[in-house]
Design a protein around this motif. Structure first.
Motif, PDB file in Angstrom:
ATOM      1  N   LYS A   5      14.585   7.883  -4.277  1.00 62.53           N
ATOM      2  CA  LYS A   5      13.355   8.510  -3.669  1.00 62.53           C
ATOM      3  C   LYS A   5      12.028   7.749  -3.931  1.00 62.53           C
ATOM      4  CE  LYS A   5      14.846  13.206  -3.836  1.00 62.53           C
ATOM      5  NZ  LYS A   5      14.674  14.626  -3.996  1.00 62.53           N
ATOM      6  N   THR A   6      11.984   7.334  -5.060  1.00 64.91           N
ATOM      7  CA  THR A   6      10.835   6.556  -5.910  1.00 64.91           C
ATOM      8  C   THR A   6      11.455   5.271  -6.587  1.00 64.91           C
ATOM      9  OG1 THR A   6       9.536   8.456  -5.572  1.00 64.91           O
ATOM     10  CG2 THR A   6       8.837   6.701  -7.236  1.00 64.91           C
ATOM     11  N   THR A   7      10.916   4.415  -6.620  1.00 63.25           N
ATOM     12  CA  THR A   7      11.474   3.182  -7.472  1.00 63.25           C
ATOM     13  C   THR A   7      10.527   3.293  -8.739  1.00 63.25           C
ATOM     14  OG1 THR A   7       9.810   1.632  -6.620  1.00 63.25           O
ATOM     15  CG2 THR A   7      11.788   1.649  -5.726  1.00 63.25           C
ATOM     16  N   ALA A   8      11.081   2.648  -9.838  1.00 66.98           N
ATOM     17  CA  ALA A   8      10.507   2.475 -11.126  1.00 66.98           C
ATOM     18  C   ALA A   8       8.899   1.858 -11.088  1.00 66.98           C
ATOM     19  CB  ALA A   8      11.324   1.730 -12.258  1.00 66.98           C
ATOM     20  N   ALA A   9       9.048   0.806 -10.180  1.00 72.32           N
ATOM     21  CA  ALA A   9       7.563   0.186  -9.784  1.00 72.32           C
ATOM     22  C   ALA A   9       6.786   1.046  -9.070  1.00 72.32           C
ATOM     23  CB  ALA A   9       8.127  -1.127  -8.955  1.00 72.32           C
ATOM     24  N   GLU A  10       7.041   1.730  -8.278  1.00 68.88           N
ATOM     25  CA  GLU A  10       6.194   2.811  -7.422  1.00 68.88           C
ATOM     26  C   GLU A  10       5.681   3.645  -8.528  1.00 68.88           C
ATOM     27  OE1 GLU A  10       8.154   2.593  -2.914  1.00 68.88           O
ATOM     28  OE2 GLU A  10       8.945   3.984  -4.399  1.00 68.88           O
ATOM     29  N   VAL A  12       5.131   2.998 -11.789  1.00 66.77           N
ATOM     30  CA  VAL A  12       4.044   2.654 -12.540  1.00 66.77           C
ATOM     31  C   VAL A  12       2.893   2.582 -11.921  1.00 66.77           C
ATOM     32  CG1 VAL A  12       3.518   0.210 -13.775  1.00 66.77           C
ATOM     33  CG2 VAL A  12       6.138   1.131 -14.176  1.00 66.77           C
ATOM     34  N   LYS A  13       2.865   2.033 -10.644  1.00 62.56           N
ATOM     35  CA  LYS A  13       1.875   1.691  -9.884  1.00 62.56           C
ATOM     36  C   LYS A  13       0.992   3.119  -9.623  1.00 62.56           C
ATOM     37  CE  LYS A  13       0.279   0.057  -5.404  1.00 62.56           C
ATOM     38  NZ  LYS A  13       0.855  -0.357  -3.906  1.00 62.56           N
ATOM     39  N   ALA A  14       1.729   4.188  -9.409  1.00 64.44           N
ATOM     40  CA  ALA A  14       1.172   5.409  -9.261  1.00 64.44           C
ATOM     41  C   ALA A  14       0.600   6.021 -10.539  1.00 64.44           C
ATOM     42  CB  ALA A  14       2.237   6.415  -9.013  1.00 64.44           C
ATOM     43  N   ALA A  15       1.394   5.612 -11.773  1.00 65.85           N
ATOM     44  CA  ALA A  15       0.717   5.930 -13.103  1.00 65.85           C
ATOM     45  C   ALA A  15      -0.645   5.389 -13.440  1.00 65.85           C
ATOM     46  CB  ALA A  15       1.551   5.802 -14.453  1.00 65.85           C
ATOM     47  N   ARG A  16      -0.661   3.980 -12.914  1.00 65.42           N
ATOM     48  CA  ARG A  16      -1.793   3.083 -13.437  1.00 65.42           C
ATOM     49  C   ARG A  16      -3.108   3.473 -12.551  1.00 65.42           C
ATOM     50  NH1 ARG A  16       0.470  -3.086 -14.115  1.00 65.42           N
ATOM     51  NH2 ARG A  16       0.990  -2.658 -16.547  1.00 65.42           N
ATOM     52  N   THR A  17      -2.823   4.504 -11.469  1.00 65.46           N
ATOM     53  CA  THR A  17      -4.078   4.944 -10.767  1.00 65.46           C
ATOM     54  C   THR A  17      -4.782   6.014 -11.466  1.00 65.46           C
ATOM     55  OG1 THR A  17      -2.812   6.333  -9.465  1.00 65.46           O
ATOM     56  CG2 THR A  17      -2.974   3.949  -8.495  1.00 65.46           C
ATOM     57  N   ARG A  18      -4.114   6.610 -12.547  1.00 67.39           N
ATOM     58  CA  ARG A  18      -4.688   7.770 -13.144  1.00 67.39           C
ATOM     59  C   ARG A  18      -4.976   7.743 -14.458  1.00 67.39           C
ATOM     60  NH1 ARG A  18      -0.963  12.051 -14.575  1.00 67.39           N
ATOM     61  NH2 ARG A  18       0.899  11.342 -14.228  1.00 67.39           N
ATOM     62  N   GLY A  93       3.459  -3.374 -20.297  1.00 68.65           N
ATOM     63  CA  GLY A  93       2.651  -2.382 -19.767  1.00 68.65           C
ATOM     64  C   GLY A  93       3.447  -1.612 -18.565  1.00 68.65           C
ATOM     65  N   TRP A  94       4.499  -1.537 -18.536  1.00 68.18           N
ATOM     66  CA  TRP A  94       5.229  -0.628 -17.602  1.00 68.18           C
ATOM     67  C   TRP A  94       5.518   0.726 -18.306  1.00 68.18           C
ATOM     68  CZ3 TRP A  94       9.161  -3.416 -13.740  1.00 68.18           C
ATOM     69  CH2 TRP A  94       8.486  -4.528 -13.061  1.00 68.18           C
ATOM     70  N   ARG A  95       6.495   0.666 -19.481  1.00 72.79           N
ATOM     71  CA  ARG A  95       6.772   1.581 -20.089  1.00 72.79           C
ATOM     72  C   ARG A  95       5.780   2.514 -20.530  1.00 72.79           C
ATOM     73  NH1 ARG A  95      10.808  -0.955 -24.027  1.00 72.79           N
ATOM     74  NH2 ARG A  95       9.325  -2.895 -23.600  1.00 72.79           N
ATOM     75  N   SER A  96       4.550   1.807 -21.084  1.00 71.78           N
ATOM     76  CA  SER A  96       3.468   2.599 -21.662  1.00 71.78           C
ATOM     77  C   SER A  96       2.409   3.177 -20.540  1.00 71.78           C
ATOM     78  CB  SER A  96       2.527   1.521 -22.389  1.00 71.78           C
ATOM     79  OG  SER A  96       2.055   0.534 -21.831  1.00 71.78           O
ATOM     80  N   ALA A  97       2.568   2.599 -19.439  1.00 79.80           N
ATOM     81  CA  ALA A  97       1.583   3.319 -18.202  1.00 79.80           C
ATOM     82  C   ALA A  97       2.623   4.512 -17.776  1.00 79.80           C
ATOM     83  CB  ALA A  97       1.805   2.367 -16.899  1.00 79.80           C
ATOM     84  N   LEU A  98       3.877   4.787 -17.798  1.00 78.75           N
ATOM     85  CA  LEU A  98       4.460   5.846 -17.388  1.00 78.75           C
ATOM     86  C   LEU A  98       4.338   6.797 -18.611  1.00 78.75           C
ATOM     87  CD1 LEU A  98       7.660   4.593 -16.036  1.00 78.75           C
ATOM     88  CD2 LEU A  98       5.967   5.512 -14.892  1.00 78.75           C
TER      89      LEU A  98
END
Length: 133
Positions: A5-10, A12-18, A93-98
């Protein structure tokens, strides 16, 4: 394979907006600040292979939610310092964003190192060697 339904990259991108993202050069300038707690969520093998930010707290990604929760039997006092600013990092920066997005959902305020440890040394950040135990 079934489509997600949602990729890992998506995610991360959503997390980074907030969440708050800190540039490498800015965190290098904060390394000696006693009000900053730098938290390294990389695997111990990554730390042994590539080194670590001096004074950083190692907190494996799989335990973060439990270590910051005062009601958890796994709570770590280092995360109970209300007067500190916490900055989490991983390799890129991916794991830390999540992680930071999840912690914010829990009510734990934190930031993360935008590019992770990947650019730390090349931008002049201090690195300490981590020995195998």
């Amino acid at each position: 394979m079934k489509n997600l339904k949602t990729t890992a990259a998506e995610m991360v991108k959503a997390a980074r907006t907030r969440i708050e993202e800190i540039e490498t050069s800015d965190l290098i300038g904060m390394v000696q600040d006693p009000n900053i707690v730098i938290v390294d969520i990389r695997d111990i093998r990554e730390r042994q292979r590539n080194g670590a930010i001096p004074g950083s707290v190692h907190a494996p990604r799989g335990m973060i939610e439990f270590w910051v929760d005062p009601d958890s039997p796994y709570f770590k006092e280092v995360f109970g310092q209300a007067d500190k600013k916490y900055v989490f990092h991983c390799a890129s920066g991916w794991r830390s964003a999540l992680t930071v997005a999840t912690l914010q959902d829990m009510g734990f305020e934190a930031a993360h190192l935008k590019e992770g440890f990947s650019t730390w040394a090349e931008k002049g950040g201090p690195v300490e060697k981590i020995e195998k135990k």
